[in-house]
Scaffold this motif. Structure first.
Motif, PDB file in Angstrom:
ATOM      1  N   MET A  12       0.840  -1.193   0.000  1.00  0.00           N
ATOM      2  CA  MET A  12       0.000   0.000   0.000  1.00  0.00           C
ATOM      3  C   MET A  12       0.876   1.246   0.000  1.00  0.00           C
ATOM      4  SD  MET A  12      -1.362  -0.203   3.903  1.00  0.00           S
ATOM      5  CE  MET A  12      -1.190  -1.952   4.148  1.00  0.00           C
ATOM      6  N   GLY A  13       0.330   2.324  -0.507  1.00  0.00           N
ATOM      7  CA  GLY A  13       1.114   3.547  -0.566  1.00  0.00           C
ATOM      8  C   GLY A  13       0.243   4.782  -0.638  1.00  0.00           C
ATOM      9  N   ALA A  14       0.896   5.915  -0.417  1.00  0.00           N
ATOM     10  CA  ALA A  14       0.233   7.214  -0.512  1.00  0.00           C
ATOM     11  C   ALA A  14       1.184   8.168  -1.224  1.00  0.00           C
ATOM     12  CB  ALA A  14      -0.108   7.752   0.874  1.00  0.00           C
ATOM     13  N   ASN A  15       0.614   9.087  -1.975  1.00  0.00           N
ATOM     14  CA  ASN A  15       1.400  10.008  -2.774  1.00  0.00           C
ATOM     15  C   ASN A  15       0.766  11.392  -2.723  1.00  0.00           C
ATOM     16  OD1 ASN A  15       3.519  10.502  -4.681  1.00  0.00           O
ATOM     17  ND2 ASN A  15       1.970  10.576  -6.288  1.00  0.00           N
ATOM     18  N   TYR A  16       1.597  12.403  -2.674  1.00  0.00           N
ATOM     19  CA  TYR A  16       1.106  13.786  -2.718  1.00  0.00           C
ATOM     20  C   TYR A  16       1.978  14.569  -3.690  1.00  0.00           C
ATOM     21  CZ  TYR A  16       0.544  18.690  -1.603  1.00  0.00           C
ATOM     22  OH  TYR A  16       0.339  20.036  -1.705  1.00  0.00           O
ATOM     23  N   THR A  17       1.361  15.301  -4.575  1.00  0.00           N
ATOM     24  CA  THR A  17       2.070  16.258  -5.425  1.00  0.00           C
ATOM     25  C   THR A  17       1.299  17.557  -5.388  1.00  0.00           C
ATOM     26  OG1 THR A  17       0.904  15.536  -7.421  1.00  0.00           O
ATOM     27  CG2 THR A  17       3.034  14.511  -6.981  1.00  0.00           C
ATOM     28  N   ALA A  29       4.964   7.598   0.369  1.00  0.00           N
ATOM     29  CA  ALA A  29       5.274   6.595   1.391  1.00  0.00           C
ATOM     30  C   ALA A  29       4.616   5.291   0.967  1.00  0.00           C
ATOM     31  CB  ALA A  29       4.764   7.031   2.759  1.00  0.00           C
ATOM     32  N   THR A  30       5.336   4.186   1.118  1.00  0.00           N
ATOM     33  CA  THR A  30       4.787   2.873   0.809  1.00  0.00           C
ATOM     34  C   THR A  30       5.147   1.899   1.927  1.00  0.00           C
ATOM     35  OG1 THR A  30       6.753   2.247  -0.460  1.00  0.00           O
ATOM     36  CG2 THR A  30       4.920   3.172  -1.701  1.00  0.00           C
ATOM     37  N   TYR A  31       4.328   0.870   2.071  1.00  0.00           N
ATOM     38  CA  TYR A  31       4.578  -0.196   3.038  1.00  0.00           C
ATOM     39  C   TYR A  31       4.170  -1.508   2.381  1.00  0.00           C
ATOM     40  CZ  TYR A  31       3.990  -3.384   6.918  1.00  0.00           C
ATOM     41  OH  TYR A  31       4.074  -4.474   7.738  1.00  0.00           O
ATOM     42  N   ASP A  50       9.116  -7.768   4.823  1.00  0.00           N
ATOM     43  CA  ASP A  50       8.334  -6.583   5.119  1.00  0.00           C
ATOM     44  C   ASP A  50       9.214  -5.388   4.815  1.00  0.00           C
ATOM     45  OD1 ASP A  50       6.188  -8.095   6.230  1.00  0.00           O
ATOM     46  OD2 ASP A  50       7.368  -8.317   8.058  1.00  0.00           O
ATOM     47  N   GLY A  51       8.600  -4.253   4.550  1.00  0.00           N
ATOM     48  CA  GLY A  51       9.420  -3.081   4.306  1.00  0.00           C
ATOM     49  C   GLY A  51       8.604  -1.830   4.112  1.00  0.00           C
ATOM     50  N   TYR A  52       9.346  -0.737   3.987  1.00  0.00           N
ATOM     51  CA  TYR A  52       8.702   0.548   3.744  1.00  0.00           C
ATOM     52  C   TYR A  52       9.674   1.454   2.999  1.00  0.00           C
ATOM     53  CZ  TYR A  52      11.448   2.122   7.750  1.00  0.00           C
ATOM     54  OH  TYR A  52      12.482   2.404   8.613  1.00  0.00           O
ATOM     55  N   SER A  53       9.111   2.491   2.412  1.00  0.00           N
ATOM     56  CA  SER A  53       9.911   3.458   1.679  1.00  0.00           C
ATOM     57  C   SER A  53       9.243   4.825   1.809  1.00  0.00           C
ATOM     58  CB  SER A  53       9.994   3.056   0.203  1.00  0.00           C
ATOM     59  OG  SER A  53      10.796   3.953  -0.516  1.00  0.00           O
ATOM     60  N   VAL A  54      10.046   5.855   2.007  1.00  0.00           N
ATOM     61  CA  VAL A  54       9.546   7.230   2.040  1.00  0.00           C
ATOM     62  C   VAL A  54      10.426   8.073   1.120  1.00  0.00           C
ATOM     63  CG1 VAL A  54       8.527   7.104   4.332  1.00  0.00           C
ATOM     64  CG2 VAL A  54      10.897   7.757   4.116  1.00  0.00           C
ATOM     65  N   SER A  55       9.818   9.041   0.461  1.00  0.00           N
ATOM     66  CA  SER A  55      10.587   9.909  -0.428  1.00  0.00           C
ATOM     67  C   SER A  55       9.996  11.301  -0.457  1.00  0.00           C
ATOM     68  CB  SER A  55      10.641   9.326  -1.844  1.00  0.00           C
ATOM     69  OG  SER A  55       9.355   9.331  -2.433  1.00  0.00           O
ATOM     70  N   ALA A  56      10.838  12.247  -0.838  1.00  0.00           N
ATOM     71  CA  ALA A  56      10.418  13.643  -0.961  1.00  0.00           C
ATOM     72  C   ALA A  56      11.205  14.304  -2.083  1.00  0.00           C
ATOM     73  CB  ALA A  56      10.650  14.393   0.350  1.00  0.00           C
ATOM     74  N   GLN A  57      10.555  15.246  -2.760  1.00  0.00           N
ATOM     75  CA  GLN A  57      11.211  16.020  -3.809  1.00  0.00           C
ATOM     76  C   GLN A  57      10.672  17.443  -3.780  1.00  0.00           C
ATOM     77  OE1 GLN A  57      11.786  14.515  -7.964  1.00  0.00           O
ATOM     78  NE2 GLN A  57      10.351  16.156  -8.422  1.00  0.00           N
ATOM     79  N   VAL A  58      11.573  18.397  -3.905  1.00  0.00           N
ATOM     80  CA  VAL A  58      11.197  19.805  -3.965  1.00  0.00           C
ATOM     81  C   VAL A  58      11.832  20.394  -5.212  1.00  0.00           C
ATOM     82  CG1 VAL A  58      11.374  22.048  -2.826  1.00  0.00           C
ATOM     83  CG2 VAL A  58      11.074  19.986  -1.452  1.00  0.00           C
TER      84      VAL A  58
END
Length: 142
Positions: A12-17, A29-31, A50-58
């Motif tokens: 599952m994941g969530a995204n914002y732009t 963010a994903t899990y 199991d795992g997760y990932s988070v990212s950001a970009q500006v």
């Protein structure tokens, strides 16, 4: 050859732009989690990951800066982990774009031993027209 008796995975994941002031912002963010049953009597342990990932970009004007952190836990059901983080920047100038990325990866080999890798890449791309782009780069791995 071992036959897997059953496997399940949830991802599952969530995204914002969006925009904040004059800057573009992207967050994600994903899990994930998995459960694989052992192949039967005498088989190997559950190969759960199991795992997760988070990212950001500006991005502002012609520059984008971003990063990502990813962790995989209990690879192969042996309690081994893999961690990867990266940071990068891109600059666009007309039809040309340039970028650099630094990445560090750590993989558990045993419960007490790790393998570390470092990547540095630089590249450039030229956009000829819509959907047509040529590019290249150099990568150093240690």
């Amino acid at each position: 050859m071992a036959v897997q008796r059953g496997a399940e995975m949830i991802d599952m994941g969530a995204n914002y732009t969006g925009k904040m002031g004059g800057a573009s912002v992207a967050l994600s963010a994903t899990y994930w989690t998995s459960n694989t049953a052992p192949p039967g009597a005498g088989g190997t342990a559950d190969a759960d990951v199991d795992g997760y990932s988070v990212s950001a970009q500006v991005g502002m004007n012609k520059i984008k800066i971003g990063g990502r952190y990813t962790k995989h836990s209990d690879i192969g059901g042996r309690g081994l982990d893999r961690v990867n983080w990266r940071m990068g920047a891109d600059y666009a100038m007309g039809a040309w774009s340039y970028g650099v990325t630094y990445q560090k990866a750590t993989q558990d080999v045993t419960a007490t031993t790790e393998d570390d890798s470092t990547y540095l890449s630089i590249g450039a791309a030229y956009t000829v027209g819509p959907g047509i782009q040529f590019g290249g780069g150099l990568v150093s791995v240690s």
